[in-house]
Design an enzyme around this catalytic site. Structure first.
Site, PDB file in Angstrom:
ATOM      1  N   GLY A   1      -0.994  -4.254   2.683  1.00  0.00           N
ATOM      2  CA  GLY A   1      -1.783  -5.120   3.763  1.00  0.00           C
ATOM      3  C   GLY A   1      -2.605  -6.339   3.077  1.00  0.00           C
ATOM      4  O   GLY A   1      -2.554  -6.463   1.714  1.00  0.00           O
ATOM      5  N   CYS A   2      -2.752  -7.394   3.812  1.00  0.00           N
ATOM      6  CA  CYS A   2      -3.673  -8.631   3.309  1.00  0.00           C
ATOM      7  C   CYS A   2      -4.635  -8.700   2.494  1.00  0.00           C
ATOM      8  O   CYS A   2      -4.865  -8.975   1.472  1.00  0.00           O
ATOM      9  CB  CYS A   2      -3.378  -9.636   4.230  1.00  0.00           C
ATOM     10  SG  CYS A   2      -4.243  -9.246   5.779  1.00  0.00           S
ATOM     11  N   TYR A   3      -5.709  -7.807   3.261  1.00  0.00           N
ATOM     12  CA  TYR A   3      -7.053  -7.548   2.540  1.00  0.00           C
ATOM     13  C   TYR A   3      -6.900  -6.828   1.482  1.00  0.00           C
ATOM     14  O   TYR A   3      -7.291  -7.184   0.175  1.00  0.00           O
ATOM     15  CB  TYR A   3      -7.857  -6.973   3.541  1.00  0.00           C
ATOM     16  CG  TYR A   3      -8.563  -7.861   4.717  1.00  0.00           C
ATOM     17  CD1 TYR A   3      -9.146  -9.012   4.522  1.00  0.00           C
ATOM     18  CD2 TYR A   3      -8.264  -7.527   6.052  1.00  0.00           C
ATOM     19  CE1 TYR A   3      -9.551  -9.896   5.432  1.00  0.00           C
ATOM     20  CE2 TYR A   3      -8.883  -8.316   6.934  1.00  0.00           C
ATOM     21  CZ  TYR A   3      -9.539  -9.430   6.518  1.00  0.00           C
ATOM     22  OH  TYR A   3      -9.974 -10.526   7.720  1.00  0.00           O
TER      23      TYR A   3
ATOM     24  N   THR B   1      -4.418  -6.644  -0.823  1.00  0.00           N
ATOM     25  CA  THR B   1      -3.686  -7.407  -1.782  1.00  0.00           C
ATOM     26  C   THR B   1      -4.838  -8.234  -2.386  1.00  0.00           C
ATOM     27  O   THR B   1      -4.783  -8.223  -3.904  1.00  0.00           O
ATOM     28  CB  THR B   1      -2.711  -8.104  -1.359  1.00  0.00           C
ATOM     29  OG1 THR B   1      -1.571  -7.563  -0.856  1.00  0.00           O
ATOM     30  CG2 THR B   1      -2.202  -9.116  -2.320  1.00  0.00           C
ATOM     31  N   SER B   2      -5.760  -8.837  -1.614  1.00  0.00           N
ATOM     32  CA  SER B   2      -6.733  -9.660  -2.315  1.00  0.00           C
ATOM     33  C   SER B   2      -7.852  -9.005  -3.159  1.00  0.00           C
ATOM     34  O   SER B   2      -8.156  -9.520  -4.126  1.00  0.00           O
ATOM     35  CB  SER B   2      -7.317 -10.534  -1.403  1.00  0.00           C
ATOM     36  OG  SER B   2      -8.243  -9.852  -0.461  1.00  0.00           O
TER      37      SER B   2
END
EC number: 1.2.1.38
Length: 346
Positions: free
Chosen positions: A150-152, A154-155
């Site tokens: 997911g995007c969150y 990953t960060s």
């Protein structure tokens, strides 16, 4: 080098659109099939005039897998696990890169509790690999099923990784505060994402529980079983794209000097072409816009407290770019192939 035949199932959402855009410049990819549930039968170019292609959107059916070497799937949670069963029956050798949540978890019970749906193929889930290349590159090389992060996560995970590895038993608490552009909600019409609702305003959402939190916690526990559960709050911010995560880590014991901690980041990511460990600047979403980069910096604020800052483009490193990065790794292409575009700094 022979071209591989690739399909995109769910080609009209933001993730599918960006995969198409990236692969259009890939010298070893032949885009053979695009699917859409709501636009089947329509010309892709007619829907998206900036794409110069003759492809017509087809239905999301598994039979087309017979003519594909790999596919990207951008379908809602629960739909991919149904679809993949028949996809693999049609072509047992196909590489599947899922941009949804169905293959991100090692434990089906966590997935089922998080998404409140039954996983349709737990036996395939066991074979899947979490597609965060900077952590799982060797496993990705031989994988047939990739759960694209997911995007969150990953960060947050890229920001945390050197700390979890090096301070496994001394971490007391982790708090992640992330701010995302509106495209993170997907390409849909809803009141909360209308211009007048989001413009000139920032607000938290899913404050009690966000579905990416169990994903992050599972991955953190795989690195260190003694790490605490992460506390996570996402925020919606009035911009199109980008994620900025500020991660607060509290320790049981005194930390070494900030420069010593920074060296752990330089060492861990010294060979990672998509990670930028900044010398002095703090990360911003503008630094990584439309790129597959992740910008990271840290700040020691007390003897037992560390702040980590991590910025990505949620649609690229947080979705489509990372998916193509995984494809490149699996097929032994240069990892940055078709992913070398510089950030749009203005």
């Amino acid at each position: 080098m022979k071209k591989i035949r690739v399909g995109i199932f769910g080609a009209t959402g933001y993730a599918g659109l960006n995969i198409f855009r990236i692969l259009s410049n890939h010298p070893f990819v032949d885009l053979k099939y695009l699917s859409s549930h709501s636009n089947s039968g329509e010309s892709y170019k007619k829907l998206f005039p900036s794409f110069n292609t003759d492809l017509v959107l087809g239905p999301t059916v598994p039979e087309v897998a017979e003519d594909l070497d790999a596919c990207f799937i951008a379908l809602p949670a629960g739909e991919t696990s149904k679809f993949v069963i028949n996809l693999i029956k049609a072509n047992n050798n196909i590489i599947v890169i899922d941009l949804g949540a169905d293959f991100r978890f090692k434990e089906k019970e966590i997935y089922e509790k998080t998404y409140n749906i039954k996983h349709n193929c737990p036996e395939i889930l066991k074979e899947s690999v979490y597609g965060l290349p900077e952590i799982n590159r060797e496993k990705i090389k031989t994988a047939k099923i990739i759960g694209n992060p997911g995007c969150y996560p990953t960060s947050v995970l890229l920001g945390l990784y050197p700390i979890i590895v090096n301070f496994k038993e001394s971490i007391e608490n982790i708090i992640a505060d992330s701010k995302s552009g509106v495209s993170g909600a997907g390409r849909k019409i809803a009141k909360d994402y209308l211009f007048c609702e989001i413009n000139e305003s920032v607000k938290p959402y899913a404050a009690r529980f966000h579905r990416h939190q169990p994903e992050m916690n599972e991955q953190i526990k795989l690195i260190s079983s003694k790490a605490p559960d992460l506390i996570f709050t996402p925020h919606l911010i009035p911009m199109q794209r980008g994620i900025l995560s500020t991660i607060y880590v509290f320790f049981k014991e005194n930390l070494p000097a900030e420069e010593t901690i920074k060296e752990l980041y330089y060492e861990k990511y010294k060979n990672e072409m998509f990670i930028r460990v900044l010398d002095s600047d703090l990360p911003s979403t503008a630094m990584v816009k439309s790129s597959n980069l992740c910008a990271i910096n840290i700040c020691k604020t007390s003897d037992k407290t560390l702040k980590i800052f991590s910025a990505i483009d949620n649609l690229i490193k947080g979705a489509s770019g990372q998916a193509v990065q995984n494809l490149n790794i699996i097929f032994d292409f240069p990892e940055n192939l078709s992913l070398t575009n510089l950030p749009e700094v203005i």
